[in-house]
Design an enzyme around this catalytic site. Structure first.
Site, PDB file in Angstrom:
ATOM      1  N   ARG A  47       0.625  -1.129   0.049  1.00  0.00           N
ATOM      2  CA  ARG A  47       0.403  -0.524  -0.213  1.00  0.00           C
ATOM      3  C   ARG A  47       0.801   1.232  -0.256  1.00  0.00           C
ATOM      4  O   ARG A  47       2.635   1.177   0.201  1.00  0.00           O
ATOM      5  CB  ARG A  47      -0.813  -0.005   1.435  1.00  0.00           C
ATOM      6  CG  ARG A  47      -0.747  -0.416   2.296  1.00  0.00           C
ATOM      7  CD  ARG A  47      -0.661   0.534   3.725  1.00  0.00           C
ATOM      8  NE  ARG A  47      -0.587   1.347   3.265  1.00  0.00           N
ATOM      9  CZ  ARG A  47       0.538   2.352   4.049  1.00  0.00           C
ATOM     10  NH1 ARG A  47       1.828   2.019   4.021  1.00  0.00           N
ATOM     11  NH2 ARG A  47       0.258   3.724   3.468  1.00  0.00           N
ATOM     12  N   ALA A  49       0.500   5.218  -2.680  1.00  0.00           N
ATOM     13  CA  ALA A  49       0.320   5.094  -3.759  1.00  0.00           C
ATOM     14  C   ALA A  49       1.558   4.733  -5.073  1.00  0.00           C
ATOM     15  O   ALA A  49       1.752   4.097  -5.496  1.00  0.00           O
ATOM     16  CB  ALA A  49       0.056   6.637  -4.859  1.00  0.00           C
ATOM     17  N   ASP A 236      -2.607  10.227  -2.051  1.00  0.00           N
ATOM     18  CA  ASP A 236      -2.733   9.534  -3.580  1.00  0.00           C
ATOM     19  C   ASP A 236      -3.233  10.182  -5.050  1.00  0.00           C
ATOM     20  O   ASP A 236      -3.545   8.906  -5.679  1.00  0.00           O
ATOM     21  CB  ASP A 236      -3.915   8.356  -2.541  1.00  0.00           C
ATOM     22  CG  ASP A 236      -3.396   7.540  -1.814  1.00  0.00           C
ATOM     23  OD1 ASP A 236      -3.181   6.293  -2.288  1.00  0.00           O
ATOM     24  OD2 ASP A 236      -3.499   8.419  -0.825  1.00  0.00           O
TER      25      ASP A 236
END
Length: 354
Positions: A47, A49, A236
């Site tokens: 996890r 971005a 993100d």
């Protein structure tokens, strides 16, 4: 200083740190097929971005290593299909599609399938290596905003395990430690998956950086009563006007920081900026499994038969953001103008503002 690696490429397979097991166990899962990578991205094994983008690039490498066709048209068509498949694993983080499109664009310039396979591998490794340098530069620029002895507040995890190394929002802390400076952090627990409690606090403590953990609901009290130099979070996806999608709860933090006159910064690479999205309302927001809210460690903690709303991200409007820390410098308002300016070749040490 030890910054743990979230991804390791081993020539014919990828190792991903299973971040679901942290902080109790450091386990790497072997990825040998593109389906493994899709599942790992979707399930939050990997996890953050930038790390998601790197993992996707290697996912395309794994796919290419198993392809038998020598027909370049067939290979190109299937590469696009596999890229779309990987991109569907998580919709909000733009680094995912950015890395996939970069791999496709570079590999399409060579004349044979074998050359395309070589280009895919080479570009994936370059993306991985570049991210380490990008994060270092983000940390260097972020460190200019802070003084020895400062404390920052951060939300979710934008650290080394969310990138190739150093992180984005946590990069200034890691570089401060390297340079003998003392900058501490207050980390929110980050409900519902507790990335702050499980990952950020663990990562900083492991690196010997002073960190204090709080619940999400304590943030307003902390910003009011403690001397916080800045709030620094990751991103993100950043729209063309500076509106920023980050972990759910970021929007509330930005409003609280504004109320108590604490500077609020986004730390992210240029690859997180999506120039095709004009504003934050156009950013797709991922909704995740209701069990992340109704269950804890496999046990139900909420009443049966209730409705659950579980967006993974929210969008902070650009007027609440004091600056966006990138590898090319710190972007200031007007964001729409300066984001476009920063997308062009630029001096690495330039601060863009009006």
């Amino acid at each position: 200083m030890s910054v743990i690696s979230s991804l390791q490429w081993k020539g014919d397979h990828l190792l991903l740190l299973d971040q679901r097991q942290l902080p109790h166990q450091e386990i790497y899962l072997k990825q040998t097929a593109i389906e493994d990578v899709w599942n790992s991205i979707s399930a939050l094994v990997v996890r953050g971005a930038p790390a998601i983008g790197i993992a996707a690039a290697y996912g395309l490498v794994l796919w290419s290593q198993h392809v038998q066709t020598k027909d370049i048209s067939t290979f190109k068509a299937e590469l696009r299909t596999q890229g779309e498949y990987l991109a569907s694993s998580r919709p909000t983080a733009v680094n995912l599609s950015w890395a996939i499109e970069r791999i496709i664009r570079v590999s399409f310039t060579v004349p044979t399938v074998e050359k395309m396979k070589e280009a895919i591998l080479k570009e994936a490794i370059i993306i991985h290596q570049e991210d380490e340098l990008v994060c270092q530069r983000i940390g260097e620029h972020g460190l200019k905003l802070l003084n020895d002895g400062d404390t920052i507040l951060t939300h979710c995890n934008a650290g080394g395990i969310a990138t190739a190394k150093y992180g984005t929002a946590l990069a200034p802390l890691h570089l401060a430690k390297q340079n003998g400076l003392s900058i501490s952090a207050i980390a929110t627990e980050t409900r519902p998956v507790l990335q702050g409690a499980r990952l950020t606090a663990w990562e900083l403590e492991r690196a010997g950086i002073d960190v204090t953990l709080i619940t999400d609901s304590m943030a307003a009290h902390v910003l009011k009563t403690k001397k916080i130099a800045a709030v620094i979070v990751g991103a993100d996806r950043i729209a063309a006007n500076g509106d920023t999608a980050n972990k759910i709860g970021t929007l509330g933090l930005a409003h609280i920081a504004k109320a108590y006159h604490v500077p609020f910064y986004i730390a992210a690479p240029l690859s997180t900026i999506d120039y095709s999205i004009p504003h934050g309302d156009a950013i797709p927001i991922e909704e995740r499994d209701p069990k992340e809210i109704t269950h804890y460690q496999g046990q139900r903690v909420a009443a049966e038969n209730i409705e659950v709303f579980n967006p993974a991200f929210d969008v902070t409007p650009h007027h609440l953001i004091n600056g966006i820390i990138t590898e090319h410098g710190i972007i200031r308002t007007p964001y729409e103008e300066n984001l476009v300016h920063l997308s062009l070749p630029n001096d690495q040490n330039t601060e863009v503002h009006s």
